[in-house]
Design a protein around this motif. Structure first.
Motif, PDB file in Angstrom:
ATOM      1  N   TYR A 114      16.009  70.155 -60.719  1.00  0.00           N
ATOM      2  CA  TYR A 114      15.985  70.980 -59.514  1.00  0.00           C
ATOM      3  C   TYR A 114      14.548  71.294 -59.162  1.00  0.00           C
ATOM      4  O   TYR A 114      13.628  71.060 -59.946  1.00  0.00           O
ATOM      5  CB  TYR A 114      16.734  72.297 -59.771  1.00  0.00           C
ATOM      6  CG  TYR A 114      15.997  73.182 -60.740  1.00  0.00           C
ATOM      7  CD1 TYR A 114      15.201  74.227 -60.297  1.00  0.00           C
ATOM      8  CD2 TYR A 114      16.046  72.936 -62.119  1.00  0.00           C
ATOM      9  CE1 TYR A 114      14.479  75.011 -61.184  1.00  0.00           C
ATOM     10  CE2 TYR A 114      15.325  73.712 -63.003  1.00  0.00           C
ATOM     11  CZ  TYR A 114      14.548  74.749 -62.533  1.00  0.00           C
ATOM     12  OH  TYR A 114      13.824  75.521 -63.405  1.00  0.00           O
ATOM     13  N   THR A 115      14.324  71.857 -57.978  1.00  0.00           N
ATOM     14  CA  THR A 115      13.031  72.440 -57.629  1.00  0.00           C
ATOM     15  C   THR A 115      13.265  73.788 -56.960  1.00  0.00           C
ATOM     16  O   THR A 115      14.201  73.946 -56.164  1.00  0.00           O
ATOM     17  CB  THR A 115      12.215  71.541 -56.676  1.00  0.00           C
ATOM     18  OG1 THR A 115      12.972  71.303 -55.478  1.00  0.00           O
ATOM     19  CG2 THR A 115      11.884  70.209 -57.332  1.00  0.00           C
ATOM     20  N   VAL A 116      12.426  74.748 -57.311  1.00  0.00           N
ATOM     21  CA  VAL A 116      12.446  76.047 -56.643  1.00  0.00           C
ATOM     22  C   VAL A 116      11.032  76.337 -56.162  1.00  0.00           C
ATOM     23  O   VAL A 116      10.089  76.364 -56.950  1.00  0.00           O
ATOM     24  CB  VAL A 116      12.994  77.162 -57.571  1.00  0.00           C
ATOM     25  CG1 VAL A 116      12.248  77.214 -58.902  1.00  0.00           C
ATOM     26  CG2 VAL A 116      12.944  78.507 -56.866  1.00  0.00           C
ATOM     27  N   THR A 117      10.887  76.494 -54.853  1.00  0.00           N
ATOM     28  CA  THR A 117       9.580  76.728 -54.246  1.00  0.00           C
ATOM     29  C   THR A 117       9.704  77.837 -53.202  1.00  0.00           C
ATOM     30  O   THR A 117      10.782  78.055 -52.628  1.00  0.00           O
ATOM     31  CB  THR A 117       9.039  75.464 -53.559  1.00  0.00           C
ATOM     32  OG1 THR A 117       9.963  75.038 -52.553  1.00  0.00           O
ATOM     33  CG2 THR A 117       8.839  74.330 -54.564  1.00  0.00           C
ATOM     34  N   ALA A 118       8.578  78.521 -52.954  1.00  0.00           N
ATOM     35  CA  ALA A 118       8.499  79.525 -51.878  1.00  0.00           C
ATOM     36  C   ALA A 118       9.674  80.492 -51.908  1.00  0.00           C
ATOM     37  O   ALA A 118      10.191  80.899 -50.874  1.00  0.00           O
ATOM     38  CB  ALA A 118       8.415  78.830 -50.520  1.00  0.00           C
ATOM     39  N   THR A 119      10.089  80.870 -53.115  1.00  0.00           N
ATOM     40  CA  THR A 119      11.204  81.798 -53.296  1.00  0.00           C
ATOM     41  C   THR A 119      10.678  83.113 -53.852  1.00  0.00           C
ATOM     42  O   THR A 119       9.849  83.129 -54.769  1.00  0.00           O
ATOM     43  CB  THR A 119      12.257  81.196 -54.239  1.00  0.00           C
ATOM     44  OG1 THR A 119      12.819  80.023 -53.621  1.00  0.00           O
ATOM     45  CG2 THR A 119      13.369  82.176 -54.541  1.00  0.00           C
ATOM     46  N   THR A 120      11.165  84.212 -53.308  1.00  0.00           N
ATOM     47  CA  THR A 120      10.746  85.544 -53.728  1.00  0.00           C
ATOM     48  C   THR A 120      11.786  86.145 -54.658  1.00  0.00           C
ATOM     49  O   THR A 120      12.986  86.141 -54.352  1.00  0.00           O
ATOM     50  CB  THR A 120      10.548  86.459 -52.514  1.00  0.00           C
ATOM     51  OG1 THR A 120       9.503  85.937 -51.685  1.00  0.00           O
ATOM     52  CG2 THR A 120      10.164  87.875 -52.946  1.00  0.00           C
ATOM     53  N   PHE A 121      11.314  86.652 -55.798  1.00  0.00           N
ATOM     54  CA  PHE A 121      12.182  87.335 -56.752  1.00  0.00           C
ATOM     55  C   PHE A 121      11.820  88.823 -56.738  1.00  0.00           C
ATOM     56  O   PHE A 121      10.655  89.179 -56.924  1.00  0.00           O
ATOM     57  CB  PHE A 121      11.991  86.751 -58.150  1.00  0.00           C
ATOM     58  CG  PHE A 121      12.400  85.310 -58.266  1.00  0.00           C
ATOM     59  CD1 PHE A 121      13.673  84.964 -58.697  1.00  0.00           C
ATOM     60  CD2 PHE A 121      11.505  84.288 -57.938  1.00  0.00           C
ATOM     61  CE1 PHE A 121      14.050  83.632 -58.806  1.00  0.00           C
ATOM     62  CE2 PHE A 121      11.882  82.961 -58.037  1.00  0.00           C
ATOM     63  CZ  PHE A 121      13.153  82.625 -58.467  1.00  0.00           C
ATOM     64  N   GLU A 122      12.822  89.676 -56.537  1.00  0.00           N
ATOM     65  CA  GLU A 122      12.583  91.122 -56.432  1.00  0.00           C
ATOM     66  C   GLU A 122      13.624  91.889 -57.238  1.00  0.00           C
ATOM     67  O   GLU A 122      14.796  91.503 -57.254  1.00  0.00           O
ATOM     68  CB  GLU A 122      12.672  91.587 -54.974  1.00  0.00           C
ATOM     69  CG  GLU A 122      11.667  90.968 -54.027  1.00  0.00           C
ATOM     70  CD  GLU A 122      11.901  91.406 -52.584  1.00  0.00           C
ATOM     71  OE1 GLU A 122      12.951  92.022 -52.320  1.00  0.00           O
ATOM     72  OE2 GLU A 122      11.040  91.121 -51.741  1.00  0.00           O
ATOM     73  N   ALA A 123      13.195  92.974 -57.868  1.00  0.00           N
ATOM     74  CA  ALA A 123      14.108  93.876 -58.582  1.00  0.00           C
ATOM     75  C   ALA A 123      15.017  93.105 -59.528  1.00  0.00           C
ATOM     76  O   ALA A 123      16.250  93.171 -59.443  1.00  0.00           O
ATOM     77  CB  ALA A 123      14.925  94.707 -57.585  1.00  0.00           C
TER      78      ALA A 123
END
Length: 375
Positions: A114-123
């Motif tokens: 998979y690829t995960v890019t430009a993703t924001t992780f919060e809380a």
């Protein structure tokens, strides 16, 4: 297989105990077409608190699913992430947000590609991403992680044997167990880690290179952006086992720091047959800095630094002729453990910035030249 497409601006609200599962039994694909202005939102129907619904599960038959501009919020449980990937191939997550997770934001164990890019992780509850050695290659650029202890990428212990590259991700990696890197099917493999990465090791975490089949680890930092391998918890010597290069392994390291290691042997250990090149490497606060077996080969050993290691280097006498110039040992010594040296040609021992201590009688059966100032 079937394809579920969700257009921009759609909101899906899930009751407690429910979630969306794709590709569990047969081939299926989820396509999310959110945008910055109109994301696709997966949320809780009830209270907007972490763990209010199960989350998204893209399982083994959900190959080539694509989530763009997806917001996944208030999902997961103590045992399951907000977004879970099975052994999928070609899954893409980009431009979205995962927030309010009960535990892990994105979990991609095993052989997930998979690829995960430009993703924001919060809380996030425990960790932004949890994945495998192979899965580390899927963590791309532009992701935004929390600035607290949850803003990490956890790596489960395990082995892998094909070409691998870890990008600079702007947040620490946390290794939870032993990582074994060996070539697969007789073919050598190379794992490279970009400059600027920090990898933290739990007390059970370690690196083993080339134990069973040919494999190479390339750690190429820079002066401005070194690669740091250090303990997750504690700054005492021996807070994690360290790096071990086996007989079928090759290590190339430049501008790398290894800290707080040596709970079993040394910060860096080489076995007979290991091939190593060290330049501008720092090993510090480790029980032993470098433990080198007699038949290890050092194609480069220069401008390295040892700090608070006792001893700095422990090796057989034949290793001395492979130590180059510009090394610094702090208060640590070079300890030579056996006494025989029988070489086919003459050798020069370069001056080292410390005392060389022999633990028993040295029998020199070759022509050896000591550089001026050697101790």
């Amino acid at each position: 297989g079937a394809t579920l497409t969700i257009e921009a601006g759609v909101t899906l609200a899930f009751a407690a105990g429910t979630g969306l599962t794709v590709g569990e039994w047969k081939a299926a694909k989820l396509i999310v077409q959110g945008t910055d202005e109109k994301p696709v939102t997966f949320t809780a129907a009830g209270d907007k608190v972490a763990g209010s619904w199960r989350g998204l599960r893209l399982l083994d038959n959900a190959d080539r699913s694509k989530l763009e501009g997806a917001v996944v919020e208030f999902a997961g449980s103590d045992d399951e992430a907000s977004v879970v990937l099975g052994d999928v191939d070609g899954v893409i997550l980009s431009g979205g947000t995962i927030r309010g997770s009960k535990s892990v934001g994105l979990q991609a164990p095993g052989n997930a590609a998979y690829t995960v890019t430009a993703t924001t992780f919060e809380a996030i509850g425990t960790a932004a991403i949890r994945t495998s050695l192979k899965g580390g290659a899927g963590v791309g650029s532009g992701n935004v992680f929390p600035k607290d202890a949850t803003g990490v990428v956890q790596i489960d212990g395990g082995a892998y044997g094909k070409a691998l590259h870890w990008k600079a991700i702007g947040t620490p990696w946390v290794v939870l167990g032993t990582l074994g890197f060996d070539g697969e099917g007789g073919a050598p493999a190379t794992w490279s880690i970009e400059a600027g990465n920090t990898v933290r090791f739990a007390p059970e975490g370690r690196l083993a290179i080339g134990e069973w089949r040919p494999a190479t680890l390339v750690l190429k930092g820079t002066k401005e952006a070194p690669i740091v391998l250090e303990a997750l918890a504690g700054t005492e010597p021996g807070s994690w086992p360290g790096v071990k290069v086996h007989d079928k392994g090759t290590l190339t390291a430049e501008y790398v720091t290894i800290a707080h290691a040596g709970s079993e042997t040394a910060g860096l250990e080489t076995t007979d047959g290991a091939k190593v090149a060290l330049s501008s490497v720092t090993i510090k606060q480790s029980k032993v800095g470098l433990l080198a077996a007699p038949a290890s080969t050092f194609s480069a050993f220069e401008n390295n630094s040892f700090e608070a290691c006792a001893p700095a280097v422990k090796a057989a006498i034949g290793i001395l002729g492979q130590l180059g110039a510009g090394n610094r040992y702090g208060d640590g010594r070079i300890v030579i453990e056996n006494g025989g040296l029988d070489l086919a040609s003459a050798v020069t021992w370069k001056k080292q910035d410390t005392v060389v201590e022999f633990t028993n009688t040295a029998a020199l059966n070759s022509s050896v030249t000591f550089e001026a100032g050697s101790r």
